[in-house]
Design a protein around this motif. Structure first.
Motif, PDB file in Angstrom:
ATOM      1  N   SER A 142    -141.030 -27.598  19.047  1.00 34.89           N
ATOM      2  CA  SER A 142    -142.326 -26.943  18.874  1.00 34.89           C
ATOM      3  C   SER A 142    -143.396 -27.568  19.766  1.00 34.89           C
ATOM      4  N   LEU A 143    -143.243 -28.872  20.073  1.00 27.59           N
ATOM      5  CA  LEU A 143    -144.195 -29.514  20.994  1.00 27.59           C
ATOM      6  C   LEU A 143    -144.136 -28.811  22.353  1.00 27.59           C
ATOM      7  N   ALA A 144    -142.900 -28.544  22.813  1.00 29.29           N
ATOM      8  CA  ALA A 144    -142.739 -27.887  24.122  1.00 29.29           C
ATOM      9  C   ALA A 144    -143.326 -26.469  24.082  1.00 29.29           C
ATOM     10  N   ASN A 145    -143.004 -25.727  23.011  1.00 22.69           N
ATOM     11  CA  ASN A 145    -143.516 -24.351  22.912  1.00 22.69           C
ATOM     12  C   ASN A 145    -145.036 -24.327  22.881  1.00 22.69           C
ATOM     13  N   ARG A 146    -145.611 -25.256  22.117  1.00 25.68           N
ATOM     14  CA  ARG A 146    -147.070 -25.309  22.027  1.00 25.68           C
ATOM     15  C   ARG A 146    -147.680 -25.693  23.364  1.00 25.68           C
ATOM     16  N   ALA A 147    -147.030 -26.629  24.053  1.00 27.04           N
ATOM     17  CA  ALA A 147    -147.550 -27.035  25.365  1.00 27.04           C
ATOM     18  C   ALA A 147    -147.611 -25.821  26.288  1.00 27.04           C
ATOM     19  N   VAL A 148    -146.549 -25.014  26.276  1.00 23.19           N
ATOM     20  CA  VAL A 148    -146.530 -23.818  27.136  1.00 23.19           C
ATOM     21  C   VAL A 148    -147.666 -22.879  26.752  1.00 23.19           C
ATOM     22  N   SER A 149    -147.867 -22.708  25.426  1.00 25.90           N
ATOM     23  CA  SER A 149    -148.919 -21.768  25.015  1.00 25.90           C
ATOM     24  C   SER A 149    -150.308 -22.281  25.399  1.00 25.90           C
ATOM     25  N   LEU A 150    -150.402 -23.587  25.682  1.00 24.97           N
ATOM     26  CA  LEU A 150    -151.700 -24.148  26.097  1.00 24.97           C
ATOM     27  C   LEU A 150    -151.822 -24.238  27.621  1.00 24.97           C
ATOM     28  N   GLY A 151    -150.872 -23.630  28.331  1.00 23.03           N
ATOM     29  CA  GLY A 151    -151.003 -23.563  29.793  1.00 23.03           C
ATOM     30  C   GLY A 151    -150.250 -24.629  30.560  1.00 23.03           C
ATOM     31  N   ILE A 152    -149.402 -25.408  29.863  1.00 20.66           N
ATOM     32  CA  ILE A 152    -148.600 -26.425  30.560  1.00 20.66           C
ATOM     33  C   ILE A 152    -147.266 -25.793  30.950  1.00 20.66           C
ATOM     34  N   ARG A 153    -146.848 -25.988  32.200  1.00 23.23           N
ATOM     35  CA  ARG A 153    -145.552 -25.441  32.600  1.00 23.23           C
ATOM     36  C   ARG A 153    -144.453 -26.395  32.141  1.00 23.23           C
ATOM     37  N   PHE A 154    -143.523 -25.899  31.340  1.00 17.22           N
ATOM     38  CA  PHE A 154    -142.423 -26.745  30.851  1.00 17.22           C
ATOM     39  C   PHE A 154    -141.156 -26.401  31.615  1.00 17.22           C
ATOM     40  N   LEU A 155    -140.622 -27.382  32.341  1.00 18.41           N
ATOM     41  CA  LEU A 155    -139.383 -27.159  33.083  1.00 18.41           C
ATOM     42  C   LEU A 155    -138.236 -27.686  32.230  1.00 18.41           C
ATOM     43  N   ALA A 156    -137.468 -26.755  31.679  1.00 15.40           N
ATOM     44  CA  ALA A 156    -136.400 -27.126  30.741  1.00 15.40           C
ATOM     45  C   ALA A 156    -135.103 -27.365  31.492  1.00 15.40           C
ATOM     46  N   PHE A 157    -134.550 -28.558  31.354  1.00 16.85           N
ATOM     47  CA  PHE A 157    -133.348 -28.983  32.069  1.00 16.85           C
ATOM     48  C   PHE A 157    -132.116 -28.931  31.163  1.00 16.85           C
ATOM     49  N   HIS A 158    -130.975 -29.239  31.758  1.00  9.67           N
ATOM     50  CA  HIS A 158    -129.736 -29.372  30.991  1.00  9.67           C
ATOM     51  C   HIS A 158    -129.541 -30.787  30.490  1.00  9.67           C
ATOM     52  N   ASN A 159    -130.058 -31.763  31.257  1.00 11.00           N
ATOM     53  CA  ASN A 159    -129.835 -33.160  30.905  1.00 11.00           C
ATOM     54  C   ASN A 159    -131.113 -33.958  31.149  1.00 11.00           C
ATOM     55  N   GLU A 160    -131.412 -34.841  30.209  1.00  9.45           N
ATOM     56  CA  GLU A 160    -132.657 -35.631  30.305  1.00  9.45           C
ATOM     57  C   GLU A 160    -132.666 -36.515  31.541  1.00  9.45           C
ATOM     58  N   GLN A 161    -131.477 -36.899  32.010  1.00  6.74           N
ATOM     59  CA  GLN A 161    -131.423 -37.777  33.177  1.00  6.74           C
ATOM     60  C   GLN A 161    -132.083 -37.090  34.380  1.00  6.74           C
TER      61      GLN A 161
END
Ligand code: ADP
Length: 573
Positions: free
Chosen positions: A38-57
């Motif tokens: 939900s942090l990521a979803n909220r960030a997007v709704s506030l105008g932050i671009r979230f680049l979702a990866f397959h691996n945290e590395q």
């Protein structure tokens, strides 16, 4: 009317997203899951671009490079436990390269810690060796303050990685809207303005000494690295080099601060330049393994180093003839000003300038003769020349070149030409392999006007190959060129005595499936793939993909016997 609109409660996830947005964060890299989706979803709704990866590395490598390219901390969001552990790769890479980054991880419920909770880990302890500052929000009210602290610290002084721990119970606590607002305001007011040594502490006598050392030197050299690139010191360097006529040497990621094609570039005469210089002004580059520790036999034992670095510790460690602690751009401004009062310029006929330039020309023409040949099946040089010319053909803004691999990175460093600052990203201080796709994604979002071209060994590519799906998903203008020689250093290089034991018939530890169809990986997701083995095929694939600016993998078949073990670092293996 005394009616007050009912306030929606704000939970920790929302408050964290709001805090980042209010601090000016525009991009986040990461992998979502419990408890941070939900942090990521909220960030997007506030105008932050979230680049979702397959691996945290890979996402972490992306965040670290984003920090370098933009000068703002790159953000990595991970889940608890294993997500945090995978993210340590990115955080440690940021520390090793001195790039600003913040890793934010969810963590298990504080009340269940120690009882074997889901993805439980003492994350504050785990990140310690890899961060400048690690903080945990123990209650929702801590969140805005913690966010401000980690963002500030990542960029102040010597840049590096910071860590923010957000326990799941805290993410689920709530405050009212007006409480959230006052917490945010208080935190933002407490933000220290970016504190970085700007050279104002340097005694003017030290600047005079630096200028005098350069003026009196018989064989001066200016060396600059990715710290100078991070400081955006290109204009000051250009002024210094052009006013004084002193030859210069960039480190691999310093390349492009001044164009590689500049008359005073000493890269092609590197051994002569560092072996014979009597005064070296080293700006934003450590005298570590990459610069042979500043010691003989590579450097003369009498060389006088003038080190410019934002880190006092770094200068104390190296004990140079003269150390100037401060931001590279600011310190160079001061030196330029000092020189302007009593100008000097070596000129093309100066014996040192002539010697460096003659050596560089000889080496360049020897290399060009090698490069001019069309060798098929491909060695490393022929395709690298074709790629170099295609990249130069793009013009300005120049593409960002991402490079990793043993032979591929080594050959690429000397053949590929950098003409603009911060357009080369490679394995860096740690020699980190596997950074390629993360760096590509960071570069594409941080520098949206530039094409991104990765020149990767097949083993480097393999670390994060699944992220080609991420390229396609976000439709990023990235062309990944894979030098495919069937393995690490080029497949099975074992001596006969190394081939024994019950598993001797297994593939060698250095081998991959020969002829792997890496181009088909990206096609699986709707991207464009090419398989090439001749100059014409490569040229046409580069032509098409550079114009299309769409996610592409070009699989280049290289002769498996063409490379050397460990590139040019054989002695370390
Ligand atoms: P390279 O790999 O290019 O040789 P290094 O990573 O070894 O470069 O060195 C970069 C140095 O630059 C680090 O010691 C770091 O402290 C320093 N640095 C970082 N930011 C600045 C800045 N703004 N001004 C001067 N030096 C900086």
């Amino acid at each position: 009317n005394s009616q007050i609109a009912p306030q929606t409660p704000i939970d920790g996830n929302v408050l964290a997203a709001k805090s980042f947005a209010r601090c000016g964060v525009t991009h986040m890299f990461g992998v979502v899951g419990i408890p941070v989706t939900s942090l990521a979803n909220r960030a997007v709704s506030l105008g932050i671009r979230f680049l979702a990866f397959h691996n945290e590395q890979s996402a972490g490598y992306a965040a670290s490079a984003y920090g370098y390219l933009t000068g703002k901390p790159g953000l990595l969001l991970t889940v608890s436990g294993p997500g945090c552990v995978h993210g340590l790769a990115g955080l440690s890479n940021a520390m090793a390269n001195t790039w600003p980054m913040v890793m934010i991880s969810g963590s298990c419920d504080q009340n269940d810690f120690g009882r074997g909770d889901f993805q439980e880990l003492d994350q504050i302890e785990a990140v310690k060796p890899f961060s400048k500052l690690s903080v945990k929000a123990k209650s929702i009210k801590d969140i805005p303050n913690c966010v401000v602290q980690v963002l500030d610290r990542a960029v102040s002084g010597r840049p590096g990685g910071c860590y923010l721990d957000l326990p799941s119970d805290v993410l689920h606590q709530t405050v009212t809207e007006s409480e959230a607002e006052s917490l945010l305001t208080a935190a933002l007011n407490s933000s220290e303005s970016r504190s970085i040594a700007n050279g104002s502490e340097i005694a003017s006598s030290d600047i005079e000494v630096a200028a005098e050392l350069l003026r009196k030197a018989e064989r001066p050299l200016i060396v600059f690295g990715k710290g100078a690139a991070y400081a955006r010191a290109e204009n000051e360097l250009k002024k210094l080099v052009e006013n004084t006529g002193i030859p210069f040497l960039p480190t691999p990621m310093g390349k492009g601060l001044l164009p590689d094609t500049h008359d005073l570039a000493a890269s092609a005469a590197r051994s002569l330049a560092i072996g014979k210089c009597d005064v070296a002004l080293v700006v934003g580059a450590r005298l570590n393994w990459l610069l042979h520790f500043g010691e003989p036999p590579k450097w003369s034992k009498d060389v006088k180093f003038i080190l410019v670095d934002v880190s006092k510790d770094e200068i104390e460690l190296r004990k140079p003839h003269l150390g100037l602690v401060g931001d590279a751009k600011k310190v160079l401004e001061l030196i330029n000003k000092e020189i302007k009062d009593d100008p000097f310029c070596l000129g093309n006929n100066h014996p040192w300038v002539e010697a460096v330039s003659k050596k560089a020309k000889e080496n360049v023409s020897r290399m060009e003769a090698q490069l001019a040949k069309d060798v098929v099946p491909f060695n490393f040089l022929t395709p690298m020349r074709i790629i170099r010319d295609a990249i130069l053909g793009v013009g300005s803004p120049a593409p960002v070149v991402v490079s990793e691999g043993a032979n591929t990175m080594d050959v690429g460093r000397s053949v590929l030409v950098q003409t603009e600052p911060r357009t080369r990203l490679d394995a860096g201080t740690w020699g980190t392999m596997g950074v390629g796709l993360g760096y590509c994604i960071a570069a594409a979002v941080a520098e949206p006007d530039r094409l991104v071209v990765a020149v990767e060994g097949d083993s480097g590519f393999g670390f994060s190959a699944m992220e080609v799906e991420t390229l396609v998903r976000y439709q990023l203008p990235v062309v990944v060129i894979v030098f495919n020689n069937g393995g690490v250093y080029g497949g099975d290089r074992r001596s006969p005595e190394e081939i024994s034991g019950p598993f001797k018939d297994d593939p060698a530890p250095t081998s991959f499936v020969p002829g792997a169809a890496y181009h088909k990986l990206i096609e699986a997701f709707g991207g464009k793939g090419y398989l090439v083995g001749t100059p014409d095929e490569l040229k046409s694939a580069l032509d098409e993909s550079f114009s299309a600016r769409k996610p592409t993998v070009i699989n280049v078949t290289i002769d498996p016997y063409a490379g050397a073990e460990s590139g040019r670092l054989q002695h370390k293996n």
